[in-house]
Motif scaffolding. Sequence first.
Motif, PDB file in Angstrom:
ATOM      1  N   GLU A 178      -6.733   2.699  -8.208  1.00  0.00           N
ATOM      2  CA  GLU A 178      -5.575   2.424  -9.058  1.00  0.00           C
ATOM      3  C   GLU A 178      -4.268   2.903  -8.439  1.00  0.00           C
ATOM      4  OE1 GLU A 178      -3.838   3.495 -13.495  1.00  0.00           O
ATOM      5  OE2 GLU A 178      -5.834   4.159 -12.966  1.00  0.00           O
ATOM      6  N   GLY A 179      -3.306   1.981  -8.375  1.00  0.00           N
ATOM      7  CA  GLY A 179      -1.952   2.317  -7.956  1.00  0.00           C
ATOM      8  C   GLY A 179      -1.745   2.560  -6.479  1.00  0.00           C
ATOM      9  N   LYS A 180      -2.805   2.701  -5.693  1.00  0.00           N
ATOM     10  CA  LYS A 180      -2.651   2.970  -4.266  1.00  0.00           C
ATOM     11  C   LYS A 180      -2.312   1.697  -3.492  1.00  0.00           C
ATOM     12  CE  LYS A 180      -5.752   6.908  -4.254  1.00  0.00           C
ATOM     13  NZ  LYS A 180      -7.017   7.453  -3.780  1.00  0.00           N
ATOM     14  N   MET A 181      -2.678   0.570  -4.069  1.00  0.00           N
ATOM     15  CA  MET A 181      -2.398  -0.713  -3.451  1.00  0.00           C
ATOM     16  C   MET A 181      -2.205  -1.705  -4.579  1.00  0.00           C
ATOM     17  SD  MET A 181      -4.853  -2.855  -0.823  1.00  0.00           S
ATOM     18  CE  MET A 181      -4.474  -2.015   0.686  1.00  0.00           C
ATOM     19  N   TYR A 182      -1.280  -2.622  -4.421  1.00  0.00           N
ATOM     20  CA  TYR A 182      -1.133  -3.677  -5.418  1.00  0.00           C
ATOM     21  C   TYR A 182      -0.744  -4.971  -4.735  1.00  0.00           C
ATOM     22  CZ  TYR A 182       4.011  -3.169  -5.446  1.00  0.00           C
ATOM     23  OH  TYR A 182       5.341  -3.132  -5.114  1.00  0.00           O
ATOM     24  N   MET A 183      -1.025  -6.075  -5.426  1.00  0.00           N
ATOM     25  CA  MET A 183      -0.783  -7.399  -4.876  1.00  0.00           C
ATOM     26  C   MET A 183       0.037  -8.213  -5.856  1.00  0.00           C
ATOM     27  SD  MET A 183      -1.954 -10.849  -5.077  1.00  0.00           S
ATOM     28  CE  MET A 183      -3.518 -10.768  -5.883  1.00  0.00           C
ATOM     29  N   ILE A 184       1.013  -8.965  -5.339  1.00  0.00           N
ATOM     30  CA  ILE A 184       1.735  -9.921  -6.162  1.00  0.00           C
ATOM     31  C   ILE A 184       1.549 -11.313  -5.557  1.00  0.00           C
ATOM     32  CG2 ILE A 184       3.428  -8.279  -7.027  1.00  0.00           C
ATOM     33  CD1 ILE A 184       5.476  -9.507  -5.152  1.00  0.00           C
ATOM     34  N   ARG A 185       1.407 -12.287  -6.437  1.00  0.00           N
ATOM     35  CA  ARG A 185       1.292 -13.695  -6.019  1.00  0.00           C
ATOM     36  C   ARG A 185       2.373 -14.462  -6.762  1.00  0.00           C
ATOM     37  NH1 ARG A 185      -4.023 -15.100  -7.349  1.00  0.00           N
ATOM     38  NH2 ARG A 185      -4.680 -14.218  -5.375  1.00  0.00           N
ATOM     39  N   ILE A 186       3.225 -15.130  -6.017  1.00  0.00           N
ATOM     40  CA  ILE A 186       4.317 -15.899  -6.600  1.00  0.00           C
ATOM     41  C   ILE A 186       4.123 -17.359  -6.226  1.00  0.00           C
ATOM     42  CG2 ILE A 186       6.823 -16.249  -6.670  1.00  0.00           C
ATOM     43  CD1 ILE A 186       7.012 -13.236  -5.795  1.00  0.00           C
TER      44      ILE A 186
ATOM     45  N   VAL B  74       0.532 -10.185 -10.982  1.00  0.00           N
ATOM     46  CA  VAL B  74       0.524  -8.857 -10.370  1.00  0.00           C
ATOM     47  C   VAL B  74      -0.819  -8.201 -10.663  1.00  0.00           C
ATOM     48  CG1 VAL B  74       1.673  -6.605 -10.220  1.00  0.00           C
ATOM     49  CG2 VAL B  74       3.024  -8.653 -10.761  1.00  0.00           C
ATOM     50  N   ASN B  75      -1.477  -7.732  -9.611  1.00  0.00           N
ATOM     51  CA  ASN B  75      -2.763  -7.035  -9.704  1.00  0.00           C
ATOM     52  C   ASN B  75      -2.527  -5.625  -9.181  1.00  0.00           C
ATOM     53  OD1 ASN B  75      -5.253  -5.873  -9.147  1.00  0.00           O
ATOM     54  ND2 ASN B  75      -6.138  -7.712  -8.254  1.00  0.00           N
ATOM     55  N   SER B  76      -2.542  -4.636 -10.069  1.00  0.00           N
ATOM     56  CA  SER B  76      -2.251  -3.259  -9.663  1.00  0.00           C
ATOM     57  C   SER B  76      -3.513  -2.426  -9.440  1.00  0.00           C
ATOM     58  CB  SER B  76      -1.372  -2.584 -10.709  1.00  0.00           C
ATOM     59  OG  SER B  76      -2.082  -2.425 -11.920  1.00  0.00           O
ATOM     60  N   TYR B  77      -4.657  -3.084  -9.402  1.00  0.00           N
ATOM     61  CA  TYR B  77      -5.896  -2.341  -9.153  1.00  0.00           C
ATOM     62  C   TYR B  77      -6.742  -3.095  -8.143  1.00  0.00           C
ATOM     63  CZ  TYR B  77     -10.058   0.479  -9.812  1.00  0.00           C
ATOM     64  OH  TYR B  77     -11.118   1.309  -9.610  1.00  0.00           O
ATOM     65  N   VAL B  78      -6.641  -2.698  -6.916  1.00  0.00           N
ATOM     66  CA  VAL B  78      -7.483  -3.265  -5.873  1.00  0.00           C
ATOM     67  C   VAL B  78      -8.671  -2.324  -5.749  1.00  0.00           C
ATOM     68  CG1 VAL B  78      -7.583  -3.973  -3.457  1.00  0.00           C
ATOM     69  CG2 VAL B  78      -5.468  -4.261  -4.746  1.00  0.00           C
ATOM     70  N   SER B  79      -9.834  -2.771  -6.175  1.00  0.00           N
ATOM     71  CA  SER B  79     -10.987  -1.893  -6.378  1.00  0.00           C
ATOM     72  C   SER B  79     -11.425  -1.139  -5.133  1.00  0.00           C
ATOM     73  CB  SER B  79     -12.169  -2.694  -6.934  1.00  0.00           C
ATOM     74  OG  SER B  79     -12.533  -3.718  -6.040  1.00  0.00           O
TER      75      SER B  79
ATOM     76  N   ARG C 294       0.856  -1.192   0.000  1.00  0.00           N
ATOM     77  CA  ARG C 294       0.000   0.000   0.000  1.00  0.00           C
ATOM     78  C   ARG C 294       0.892   1.241   0.000  1.00  0.00           C
ATOM     79  NH1 ARG C 294      -5.454   0.631   3.567  1.00  0.00           N
ATOM     80  NH2 ARG C 294      -6.163   2.503   2.536  1.00  0.00           N
ATOM     81  N   ILE C 295       0.451   2.277  -0.724  1.00  0.00           N
ATOM     82  CA  ILE C 295       1.226   3.510  -0.821  1.00  0.00           C
ATOM     83  C   ILE C 295       1.204   4.230   0.531  1.00  0.00           C
ATOM     84  CG2 ILE C 295      -0.696   4.967  -1.624  1.00  0.00           C
ATOM     85  CD1 ILE C 295       2.630   5.305  -3.276  1.00  0.00           C
ATOM     86  N   LYS C 296       2.324   4.846   0.889  1.00  0.00           N
ATOM     87  CA  LYS C 296       2.402   5.621   2.130  1.00  0.00           C
ATOM     88  C   LYS C 296       1.636   6.925   1.952  1.00  0.00           C
ATOM     89  CE  LYS C 296       6.838   3.712   3.511  1.00  0.00           C
ATOM     90  NZ  LYS C 296       8.277   3.980   3.713  1.00  0.00           N
ATOM     91  N   GLU C 297       1.088   7.410   3.057  1.00  0.00           N
ATOM     92  CA  GLU C 297       0.346   8.679   3.029  1.00  0.00           C
ATOM     93  C   GLU C 297       1.241   9.803   2.525  1.00  0.00           C
ATOM     94  OE1 GLU C 297      -2.883   9.492   3.821  1.00  0.00           O
ATOM     95  OE2 GLU C 297      -3.292   7.352   4.038  1.00  0.00           O
ATOM     96  N   GLY C 298       0.675  10.693   1.721  1.00  0.00           N
ATOM     97  CA  GLY C 298       1.397  11.862   1.238  1.00  0.00           C
ATOM     98  C   GLY C 298       2.159  11.646  -0.061  1.00  0.00           C
ATOM     99  N   PHE C 299       2.149  10.418  -0.588  1.00  0.00           N
ATOM    100  CA  PHE C 299       2.841  10.139  -1.835  1.00  0.00           C
ATOM    101  C   PHE C 299       1.833   9.915  -2.954  1.00  0.00           C
ATOM    102  CE2 PHE C 299       5.988   9.048   1.343  1.00  0.00           C
ATOM    103  CZ  PHE C 299       7.135   9.648   0.834  1.00  0.00           C
ATOM    104  N   THR C 300       2.203  10.317  -4.157  1.00  0.00           N
ATOM    105  CA  THR C 300       1.337  10.140  -5.314  1.00  0.00           C
ATOM    106  C   THR C 300       1.486   8.711  -5.819  1.00  0.00           C
ATOM    107  OG1 THR C 300       1.667  12.450  -5.915  1.00  0.00           O
ATOM    108  CG2 THR C 300       0.795  10.990  -7.634  1.00  0.00           C
ATOM    109  N   PRO C 301       0.377   7.989  -5.959  1.00  0.00           N
ATOM    110  CA  PRO C 301       0.478   6.606  -6.429  1.00  0.00           C
ATOM    111  C   PRO C 301       0.827   6.535  -7.910  1.00  0.00           C
ATOM    112  CG  PRO C 301      -1.820   7.211  -6.157  1.00  0.00           C
ATOM    113  CD  PRO C 301      -1.001   8.377  -5.656  1.00  0.00           C
ATOM    114  N   PRO C 302       1.557   5.494  -8.309  1.00  0.00           N
ATOM    115  CA  PRO C 302       1.836   5.299  -9.731  1.00  0.00           C
ATOM    116  C   PRO C 302       0.571   4.812 -10.432  1.00  0.00           C
ATOM    117  CG  PRO C 302       2.624   3.431  -8.481  1.00  0.00           C
ATOM    118  CD  PRO C 302       2.108   4.428  -7.481  1.00  0.00           C
ATOM    119  N   SER C 303       0.582   4.831 -11.747  1.00  0.00           N
ATOM    120  CA  SER C 303      -0.554   4.256 -12.470  1.00  0.00           C
ATOM    121  C   SER C 303      -0.465   2.736 -12.364  1.00  0.00           C
ATOM    122  CB  SER C 303      -0.532   4.673 -13.938  1.00  0.00           C
ATOM    123  OG  SER C 303       0.548   4.040 -14.614  1.00  0.00           O
ATOM    124  N   GLY C 304      -1.578   2.074 -12.598  1.00  0.00           N
ATOM    125  CA  GLY C 304      -1.586   0.616 -12.592  1.00  0.00           C
ATOM    126  C   GLY C 304      -0.634   0.048 -13.624  1.00  0.00           C
ATOM    127  N   LEU C 305      -0.571   0.702 -14.780  1.00  0.00           N
ATOM    128  CA  LEU C 305       0.328   0.250 -15.843  1.00  0.00           C
ATOM    129  C   LEU C 305       1.785   0.358 -15.415  1.00  0.00           C
ATOM    130  CD1 LEU C 305       0.537  -0.826 -18.738  1.00  0.00           C
ATOM    131  CD2 LEU C 305       0.637   1.557 -19.512  1.00  0.00           C
TER     132      LEU C 305
END
Length: 194
Positions: free
Chosen positions: A139-147, A130-135, A78-89
Amino acid sequence: MKKIGKIMLLIGFFVIAISSVAFAQEDRKGCKDHPMFTRMGNFYLYNCDEKNYDEVDFRDERGKEIKVEGKVYEITYRIKEGFTPPSGLEVIRNYENAIKKIGGVKIFQKDKYYIWLKLDKAGKTFWVYVNSYVSTIGEGKMYMIRIIEQKAMEQQVIADAKSLMSDIQAKGSASVYGIYFDFDKADIKPESEP
């Protein structure tokens, strides 16, 4: 005097609120990054799960669902407070480029938020989603990876020949599980081998 007490109470509440927000932005206790990847900048480890052996839905080159078995790591950032999230892409391209640098490939991509990757290295196969959009958060504020580290299950249950023989002698039959056949055929299927 009452006014000073109220001010002190308000200051105490403010300090607790700020410290709880700062604490919430630290990596979750007991969680760690997978050694294959670093994380995106300004993200903290929000949640994690690890299973020694499980089955996971994955995608093949045509986007068709397949099953992959092995050790499963699931990590959510999850993105830290005060930072701009990247795009999902931007998130999925970072992971795609990282795996390509170590010899991996992109298997399939859906939209600009979901990507399936694969790495064959040193006799091991790793499947990465990799899922970069947790509804729920955007978008970009949280992402999940599964390995998934593909591997066969460790067999823990053993058929005991003495037990089978005593069942046959006592009941006239014995049940044996895990031996598979195609319908109306006598050939044993390969997945019966373990």
